[in-house]
Design a protein around this motif. Structure first.
Motif, PDB file in Angstrom:
ATOM      1  N   VAL A  16     -27.610 -21.097  47.186  1.00 36.86           N
ATOM      2  CA  VAL A  16     -28.747 -21.323  46.297  1.00 36.86           C
ATOM      3  C   VAL A  16     -28.430 -20.696  44.953  1.00 36.86           C
ATOM      4  CG1 VAL A  16     -30.478 -21.413  48.144  1.00 36.86           C
ATOM      5  CG2 VAL A  16     -29.885 -19.212  47.121  1.00 36.86           C
ATOM      6  N   ALA A  17     -29.032 -21.213  43.905  1.00 36.27           N
ATOM      7  CA  ALA A  17     -28.859 -20.651  42.570  1.00 36.27           C
ATOM      8  C   ALA A  17     -30.127 -20.896  41.766  1.00 36.27           C
ATOM      9  CB  ALA A  17     -27.666 -21.290  41.865  1.00 36.27           C
ATOM     10  N   CYS A  18     -30.349 -20.045  40.778  1.00 34.47           N
ATOM     11  CA  CYS A  18     -31.516 -20.203  39.906  1.00 34.47           C
ATOM     12  C   CYS A  18     -31.096 -20.310  38.452  1.00 34.47           C
ATOM     13  CB  CYS A  18     -32.468 -19.016  40.047  1.00 34.47           C
ATOM     14  SG  CYS A  18     -33.521 -19.112  41.494  1.00 34.47           S
ATOM     15  N   VAL A  19     -31.610 -21.334  37.799  1.00 32.99           N
ATOM     16  CA  VAL A  19     -31.533 -21.449  36.348  1.00 32.99           C
ATOM     17  C   VAL A  19     -32.824 -20.811  35.838  1.00 32.99           C
ATOM     18  CG1 VAL A  19     -31.507 -23.020  34.380  1.00 32.99           C
ATOM     19  CG2 VAL A  19     -30.120 -23.531  36.412  1.00 32.99           C
ATOM     20  N   VAL A  20     -32.682 -19.634  35.254  1.00 29.17           N
ATOM     21  CA  VAL A  20     -33.834 -18.894  34.740  1.00 29.17           C
ATOM     22  C   VAL A  20     -33.727 -18.916  33.221  1.00 29.17           C
ATOM     23  CG1 VAL A  20     -35.095 -16.706  34.764  1.00 29.17           C
ATOM     24  CG2 VAL A  20     -33.763 -17.408  36.785  1.00 29.17           C
ATOM     25  N   ALA A  21     -34.660 -19.608  32.592  1.00 22.54           N
ATOM     26  CA  ALA A  21     -34.624 -19.768  31.137  1.00 22.54           C
ATOM     27  C   ALA A  21     -35.678 -18.885  30.480  1.00 22.54           C
ATOM     28  CB  ALA A  21     -34.863 -21.227  30.767  1.00 22.54           C
ATOM     29  N   ASP A  22     -35.281 -18.329  29.338  1.00 18.51           N
ATOM     30  CA  ASP A  22     -36.201 -17.596  28.467  1.00 18.51           C
ATOM     31  C   ASP A  22     -35.888 -18.083  27.056  1.00 18.51           C
ATOM     32  OD1 ASP A  22     -37.985 -15.857  27.298  1.00 18.51           O
ATOM     33  OD2 ASP A  22     -36.690 -14.102  27.495  1.00 18.51           O
ATOM     34  N   GLY A  23     -36.660 -19.045  26.586  1.00 16.10           N
ATOM     35  CA  GLY A  23     -36.340 -19.688  25.315  1.00 16.10           C
ATOM     36  C   GLY A  23     -35.040 -20.446  25.463  1.00 16.10           C
ATOM     37  N   ASP A  24     -34.068 -20.152  24.603  1.00 19.42           N
ATOM     38  CA  ASP A  24     -32.777 -20.845  24.676  1.00 19.42           C
ATOM     39  C   ASP A  24     -31.719 -20.014  25.410  1.00 19.42           C
ATOM     40  OD1 ASP A  24     -32.284 -18.875  22.783  1.00 19.42           O
ATOM     41  OD2 ASP A  24     -31.179 -20.196  21.436  1.00 19.42           O
ATOM     42  N   ARG A  25     -32.155 -18.955  26.080  1.00 15.68           N
ATOM     43  CA  ARG A  25     -31.215 -18.103  26.809  1.00 15.68           C
ATOM     44  C   ARG A  25     -31.418 -18.251  28.314  1.00 15.68           C
ATOM     45  NH1 ARG A  25     -31.864 -12.336  25.502  1.00 15.68           N
ATOM     46  NH2 ARG A  25     -34.001 -12.861  25.991  1.00 15.68           N
ATOM     47  N   TYR A  26     -30.317 -18.040  29.060  1.00 11.61           N
ATOM     48  CA  TYR A  26     -30.331 -18.203  30.506  1.00 11.61           C
ATOM     49  C   TYR A  26     -29.837 -16.919  31.163  1.00 11.61           C
ATOM     50  CZ  TYR A  26     -30.840 -22.987  29.102  1.00 11.61           C
ATOM     51  OH  TYR A  26     -31.305 -24.118  28.515  1.00 11.61           O
ATOM     52  N   LEU A  27     -30.486 -16.562  32.261  1.00 12.32           N
ATOM     53  CA  LEU A  27     -30.113 -15.370  33.009  1.00 12.32           C
ATOM     54  C   LEU A  27     -28.806 -15.641  33.754  1.00 12.32           C
ATOM     55  CD1 LEU A  27     -30.901 -12.504  33.920  1.00 12.32           C
ATOM     56  CD2 LEU A  27     -32.220 -13.563  35.782  1.00 12.32           C
ATOM     57  N   MET A  28     -27.825 -14.770  33.509  1.00 15.04           N
ATOM     58  CA  MET A  28     -26.508 -14.898  34.121  1.00 15.04           C
ATOM     59  C   MET A  28     -26.112 -13.568  34.736  1.00 15.04           C
ATOM     60  SD  MET A  28     -25.375 -18.025  33.410  1.00 15.04           S
ATOM     61  CE  MET A  28     -23.579 -17.905  33.516  1.00 15.04           C
ATOM     62  N   VAL A  29     -25.104 -13.623  35.608  1.00 13.79           N
ATOM     63  CA  VAL A  29     -24.530 -12.395  36.152  1.00 13.79           C
ATOM     64  C   VAL A  29     -23.040 -12.372  35.862  1.00 13.79           C
ATOM     65  CG1 VAL A  29     -26.258 -12.091  37.967  1.00 13.79           C
ATOM     66  CG2 VAL A  29     -24.183 -13.376  38.464  1.00 13.79           C
ATOM     67  N   GLU A  30     -22.557 -11.167  35.596  1.00 15.34           N
ATOM     68  CA  GLU A  30     -21.125 -10.921  35.467  1.00 15.34           C
ATOM     69  C   GLU A  30     -20.734 -10.235  36.763  1.00 15.34           C
ATOM     70  OE1 GLU A  30     -18.778  -9.175  31.810  1.00 15.34           O
ATOM     71  OE2 GLU A  30     -19.569  -7.530  33.073  1.00 15.34           O
ATOM     72  N   GLU A  31     -19.775 -10.838  37.485  1.00 18.96           N
ATOM     73  CA  GLU A  31     -19.431 -10.325  38.800  1.00 18.96           C
ATOM     74  C   GLU A  31     -17.924 -10.299  39.019  1.00 18.96           C
ATOM     75  OE1 GLU A  31     -21.013 -12.940  41.859  1.00 18.96           O
ATOM     76  OE2 GLU A  31     -20.708 -14.666  40.587  1.00 18.96           O
ATOM     77  N   GLU A  32     -17.504  -9.408  39.902  1.00 21.56           N
ATOM     78  CA  GLU A  32     -16.104  -9.343  40.301  1.00 21.56           C
ATOM     79  C   GLU A  32     -15.898 -10.279  41.475  1.00 21.56           C
ATOM     80  OE1 GLU A  32     -14.238  -5.494  40.722  1.00 21.56           O
ATOM     81  OE2 GLU A  32     -15.864  -4.623  39.530  1.00 21.56           O
ATOM     82  N   VAL A  33     -14.966 -11.223  41.302  1.00 28.00           N
ATOM     83  CA  VAL A  33     -14.668 -12.193  42.352  1.00 28.00           C
ATOM     84  C   VAL A  33     -13.155 -12.322  42.456  1.00 28.00           C
ATOM     85  CG1 VAL A  33     -14.957 -14.580  43.124  1.00 28.00           C
ATOM     86  CG2 VAL A  33     -16.770 -13.485  41.796  1.00 28.00           C
ATOM     87  N   GLY A  34     -12.605 -11.940  43.579  1.00 29.85           N
ATOM     88  CA  GLY A  34     -11.171 -12.075  43.780  1.00 29.85           C
ATOM     89  C   GLY A  34     -10.334 -11.362  42.738  1.00 29.85           C
ATOM     90  N   GLY A  35     -10.785 -10.186  42.308  1.00 33.26           N
ATOM     91  CA  GLY A  35     -10.034  -9.406  41.345  1.00 33.26           C
ATOM     92  C   GLY A  35     -10.201  -9.828  39.895  1.00 33.26           C
ATOM     93  N   ARG A  36     -11.113 -10.721  39.613  1.00 33.64           N
ATOM     94  CA  ARG A  36     -11.356 -11.133  38.230  1.00 33.64           C
ATOM     95  C   ARG A  36     -12.850 -11.089  37.937  1.00 33.64           C
ATOM     96  NH1 ARG A  36     -12.921 -16.678  36.972  1.00 33.64           N
ATOM     97  NH2 ARG A  36     -13.485 -17.740  38.896  1.00 33.64           N
ATOM     98  N   LEU A  37     -13.193 -11.046  36.650  1.00 39.01           N
ATOM     99  CA  LEU A  37     -14.606 -11.119  36.252  1.00 39.01           C
ATOM    100  C   LEU A  37     -14.983 -12.575  36.099  1.00 39.01           C
ATOM    101  CD1 LEU A  37     -15.200  -8.270  33.644  1.00 39.01           C
ATOM    102  CD2 LEU A  37     -15.977  -8.423  36.012  1.00 39.01           C
ATOM    103  N   ALA A  38     -16.098 -12.940  36.672  1.00 37.86           N
ATOM    104  CA  ALA A  38     -16.592 -14.309  36.587  1.00 37.86           C
ATOM    105  C   ALA A  38     -18.067 -14.268  36.210  1.00 37.86           C
ATOM    106  CB  ALA A  38     -16.396 -15.034  37.921  1.00 37.86           C
ATOM    107  N   TYR A  39     -18.547 -15.388  35.720  1.00 38.67           N
ATOM    108  CA  TYR A  39     -19.947 -15.509  35.297  1.00 38.67           C
ATOM    109  C   TYR A  39     -20.603 -16.626  36.084  1.00 38.67           C
ATOM    110  CZ  TYR A  39     -18.536 -12.458  31.548  1.00 38.67           C
ATOM    111  OH  TYR A  39     -18.056 -11.373  30.851  1.00 38.67           O
TER     112      TYR A  39
END
Length: 161
Positions: A16-39
């Motif tokens: 599951v995923a959520c597109v959370v909008a606040d005006g023209d901005r979207y809530l994102m996460v920066e996460e470590e996945v397999g030794g790299r940073l992903a969004y």
């Protein structure tokens, strides 16, 4: 289907995923996945005995500290993950932010939650966790919205707030 053939049934990852909008901005996460940073959008796996709606709100809270109100189903997207090679079926929801708890610890692997514009997200290129990130935002921007009632749970005691 016999018991022996049931072991060969293909089972994709249900996420599951959520597109959370606040005006023209979207809530994102920066996460470590397999030794790299992903969004990614706030997203994660459906737990056993959990409805899709409950999972989407839970994952958003656990990964960002934001409580959200789900508003629509944006779409159901199928993809083969380049991380693990397995099939993924992702239910993308639109949600509005309701409240934030900045003191809440974030899930393991999540570095931070941040708000970005679509242009900033697109500029991340191959640092996006999957092509489903922009696909979901673009579907939302194009007005793709289905009523939450199209997603039904018959699980005992599971009620989306």
């Amino acid at each position: 289907m016999s018991a022996s053939s049931s072991s060969s049934v293909w089972c994709p990852h249900v996420t599951v995923a959520c597109v959370v909008a606040d005006g023209d901005r979207y809530l994102m996460v920066e996460e470590e996945v397999g030794g790299r940073l992903a969004y990614n959008q706030p997203a994660g796996h459906l737990d056993d005995h959990e409805s899709l709606l409950t999972a989407a709100a839970r994952e958003t809270l656990e990964e960002t500290g934001w409580t959200v109100e789900l508003q629509h189903l944006i779409g159901v997207h199928q993809w083969r993950s380049t991380e693990h090679g397995d099939g993924v079926v992702r239910f993308s929801f639109a949600a509005r932010p309701v409240g934030h708890d900045p003191a809440r610890p974030l899930d393991t692997g999540i570095r931070r939650a941040l708000w970005l514009t679509r242009e900033e997200i697109a500029a991340l290129g191959d640092r996006l966790r999957s092509p489903l990130v922009l696909l979901s935002i673009d579907a939302w921007l194009a007005g793709q919205r289905l009523p939450l009632a199209t997603v039904t749970s018959l699980l005992d005691g599971d009620r989306y707030p």
